[in-house]
Enzyme design. Structure first.
Site: not given
Length: 162
Positions: A74-76
């Site tokens: 998700a953060e990527t």
């Protein structure tokens, strides 16, 4: 996990970064952690970022996809979207990540799709939906990134790190 795929970028984005001598693949990769986890960014624009990650190798002791692995995916993806929104003069720095895990996944690939909720001058917020191979939602995430001005050495650091 050893095979490398390259994300599809809009031509204007490729041209913008190429003019600055920046390697888009390195700049918008998942980095060392994402590489170890098998994260692949397969489509990237400020409007939509898509990536995949294998469940195998990213599980917790019960054999289910680890919640932290979902957070990495998700953060990527949200960070790539925020970087593309900010353009070559900005760098995105995550300041808030929230993940809700809906169901477990034991095998196959999960796919994350990041779409913008807010795109401002100083922050960008993306919703990331992670689904299993049957299209069932595994995780819902929201990432907010601060957009700060790029220092000349930032691009060199990112390229050198990858």
């Amino acid at each position: 996990m050893g095979e490398q795929h390259h994300a599809k970028f809009p031509q204007e984005v490729i041209d913008e970064y190429a003019a600055l001598g920046v390697d888009l693949v390195a700049m918008f990769s998942a980095g060392h952690l994402g590489t170890r986890m098998g994260v692949q960014v397969v489509e990237a624009s400020a409007d939509r970022v898509v990536g995949t990650m294998p469940v195998e190798g990213n599980t917790q002791p019960y054999g289910l996809l680890h919640g932290g692995a979902s957070a990495v995916l998700a953060e990527t993806l949200g960070s790539v979207g925020a970087m593309l929104h900010g353009g070559s003069s900005k760098i995105a720095v995550g300041v808030d990540l929230n993940c809700t895990h809906h169901r477990g996944a034991r095998s196959g690939l999960v796919t994350g799709v990041a779409t913008p909720l807010h795109r401002g001058r100083s922050t960008a917020t993306y919703e990331i939906v992670i689904s299993d191979e049957d299209g069932r939602r595994v995780c819902s995430a929201r990432l907010t990134c601060m957009l700060r001005d790029v220092n000349p050495s930032d691009a060199q650091r990112v390229t050198a790190a990858n």
